[in-house]
Design a protein around this motif. Structure first.
Motif, mmCIF file in Angstrom:
data_model
loop_
_atom_site.group_PDB
_atom_site.id
_atom_site.type_symbol
_atom_site.label_atom_id
_atom_site.label_comp_id
_atom_site.label_asym_id
_atom_site.label_seq_id
_atom_site.Cartn_x
_atom_site.Cartn_y
_atom_site.Cartn_z
ATOM 1 N N ILE A 1 15.497 -20.580 15.724
ATOM 2 C CA ILE A 1 16.232 -19.923 16.815
ATOM 3 C C ILE A 1 17.641 -20.504 16.928
ATOM 4 O O ILE A 1 18.634 -19.773 17.016
ATOM 5 C CB ILE A 1 15.466 -20.062 18.157
ATOM 6 N N CYS A 2 17.724 -21.846 16.884
ATOM 7 C CA CYS A 2 19.056 -22.501 16.967
ATOM 8 C C CYS A 2 19.955 -22.026 15.832
ATOM 9 O O CYS A 2 21.144 -21.753 16.035
ATOM 10 C CB CYS A 2 18.932 -24.015 16.836
ATOM 11 N N LYS B 1 19.736 -19.236 14.095
ATOM 12 C CA LYS B 1 20.090 -17.818 14.236
ATOM 13 C C LYS B 1 21.226 -17.666 15.250
ATOM 14 O O LYS B 1 22.219 -16.971 15.003
ATOM 15 C CB LYS B 1 18.856 -17.008 14.668
ATOM 16 N N GLU B 2 21.074 -18.367 16.385
ATOM 17 C CA GLU B 2 22.115 -18.276 17.419
ATOM 18 C C GLU B 2 23.452 -18.795 16.886
ATOM 19 O O GLU B 2 24.508 -18.219 17.124
ATOM 20 C CB GLU B 2 21.712 -19.106 18.651
ATOM 21 N N PHE B 3 23.377 -19.910 16.146
ATOM 22 C CA PHE B 3 24.592 -20.531 15.611
ATOM 23 C C PHE B 3 25.295 -19.585 14.633
ATOM 24 O O PHE B 3 26.512 -19.363 14.721
ATOM 25 C CB PHE B 3 24.211 -21.844 14.907
ATOM 26 N N ASP C 1 24.826 -16.281 14.302
ATOM 27 C CA ASP C 1 25.258 -15.046 14.995
ATOM 28 C C ASP C 1 26.592 -15.285 15.715
ATOM 29 O O ASP C 1 27.499 -14.477 15.644
ATOM 30 C CB ASP C 1 24.224 -14.602 16.036
ATOM 31 N N ARG C 2 26.671 -16.414 16.417
ATOM 32 C CA ARG C 2 27.886 -16.727 17.167
ATOM 33 C C ARG C 2 29.077 -16.839 16.205
ATOM 34 O O ARG C 2 30.145 -16.321 16.453
ATOM 35 C CB ARG C 2 27.703 -18.045 17.916
ATOM 36 N N SER D 1 30.120 -13.488 14.876
ATOM 37 C CA SER D 1 30.870 -12.689 15.848
ATOM 38 C C SER D 1 32.283 -13.238 16.069
ATOM 39 O O SER D 1 33.156 -12.551 16.584
ATOM 40 C CB SER D 1 30.113 -12.586 17.172
ATOM 41 N N GLY E 1 30.129 -24.149 19.964
ATOM 42 C CA GLY E 1 29.240 -23.483 19.000
ATOM 43 C C GLY E 1 29.701 -23.645 17.564
ATOM 44 O O GLY E 1 29.355 -22.841 16.700
ATOM 45 N N SER F 1 19.304 -18.757 6.812
ATOM 46 C CA SER F 1 20.210 -18.280 7.861
ATOM 47 C C SER F 1 21.632 -18.073 7.331
ATOM 48 O O SER F 1 22.378 -17.270 7.871
ATOM 49 C CB SER F 1 20.195 -19.241 9.055
#
Ligand code: 9Z3
Length: 332
Positions: free
Chosen positions: A43-44, A46-48, A50-51, A54, A164, A187
């Motif tokens: 999860i960490c 993926k969030e990293f 994705d951020r 973007s 991030g 990832s």
């Protein structure tokens, strides 16, 4: 997309790994003790990612580097009392992380628990005991001598994490290291050439397979220990060829005998199709390294005229330059 002739070729079908190599890797992972926090780590990551995707400029993914740092351990018992360790303080990885962040990269810092940390190189050996004092009224105070260093370490680390752009993931054993590296590669795969693997960790070559490992502390009463270690599968090949084949790859070669260093680095460059192999000798590793690519061998030295200058500064500068050329080539 012509990637040949620049030491920068993507992996095509002919380069795919033989099935035996894949099977060795599969059985290593199947028999390894599962990561306790795999779901959370995924999860960490993926969030990293994705951020950072973007944050992309002109539709191009932001550049992300996975820096590995410190040595992996090989436990000898499941309830581990004894283990074999690999030499590495983690300084190379921690310092390089700082320079990559300065160069605008986001960094996944895969580090050995307890090893050197980015932005902390100027702290004394035991920061808690050396940087703080307890006043008469029991209030804990900062020793003014270390105040600036502590402030810098805390603010820079927290800012990078909060923005991030820095994700820190710890490992201890070879099992943890390789499993987390696999999650990271999954990832980063989608970032293609924008991702770098900068593999400065000292990774065990031999290990005790989990299923043949003693459960309890090995007893010394039974005499000398006779133990056969299995070879760790060549994960670098799988990472390069299968897990994230478009990324930019840098591995390190450490030797104590300088007469074999460059030959070994050349061998690693070809065998694992690395884009760069950074050759270093144990005793001079903080002064100079030799960057080996298909086209060149460049000696990179610390600027000894400047107090506190580190070899990682010009080294990361060179890596960033060659990575930019790689991205350009892939995008052409
Ligand atoms: C290195 O060669 C690193 O530069 C060091 C950094 C471990 C020497 P420190 O962490 O030291 O600053 O104290 N890392 C790779 C070592 C390694 O095990 N390489 C393998 C090999 O040489 C290939 S993966 O065979």
């Amino acid at each position: 997309m012509d990637l040949k002739g620049f030491g920068m070729d993507a992996v095509d079908d002919a380069d795919k790994l033989p099935e035996t190599a894949i099977n060795e890797v599969t059985s290593f992972f199947e028999s390894a003790p599962p990561l306790t926090d795999a779901a959370e780590t995924e999860i960490c990551l993926k969030e990293f990612v994705d951020r950072n995707t973007s944050l992309s400029v002109n539709g191009k993914a932001n550049r992300v580097v996975c820096v590995t740092s410190g040595g992996t351990t090989v436990p000898l018992e499941k309830q581990c009392v004894r283990y074999i360790d690999n030499f590495a303080s983690g300084h190379r990885g921690a310092a390089s992380t700082e320079y990559f962040l300065k160069a605008g990269y986001s960094v996944i810092f895969l580090y050995r628990r307890g090893g050197c940390q980015p932005f902390c190189s100027l702290l004394p050996d035991d920061p808690l005991l050396e940087c703080f004092t307890v006043a008469d009224d029991s209030i804990i105070e900062m020793d003014p001598l270390h105040a600036e260093t502590v402030k810098k370490a805390i603010t820079e680390t927290r800012a990078a994490v909060a923005d991030g752009i820095l994700l820190k993931l710890p490992f201890t054993t070879i099992f943890e290291y390789l499993q987390i590296l696999q999650l990271i590669s999954a990832s980063l795969r989608g970032l293609g050439p924008s991702a770098i693997f900068y593999l400065a960790a000292a990774v065990s070559d031999f290990y005790v397979p989990w299923e043949s490992m003693a459960l309890h502390k090995i007893q010394s009463a039974s005499g000398p220990l006779d133990m056969r270690l299995a070879q760790v599968p060549k994960m670098l090949s799988v990472l390069r060829n299968e897990w994230a084949p478009m990324a930019f790859y840098i591995s390190f070669k450490l030797e104590t005998d300088k007469d074999i260093l460059l030959a070994k680095a050349d061998m690693a460059l070809k065998k694992y199709k690395m884009h760069m192999v950074i050759a270093n000798e144990l005793s001079t590793r903080k002064e100079e390294v030799i960057v080996v690519t298909e086209q060149e061998k460049v000696t990179v030295r610390r600027d000894s005229t400047q107090a506190g200058a580190e070899v990682e500064c010009p080294l990361v500068e060179l890596v960033v330059d060659r990575h930019s050329a790689y991205i350009k080539k892939v995008d052409a």
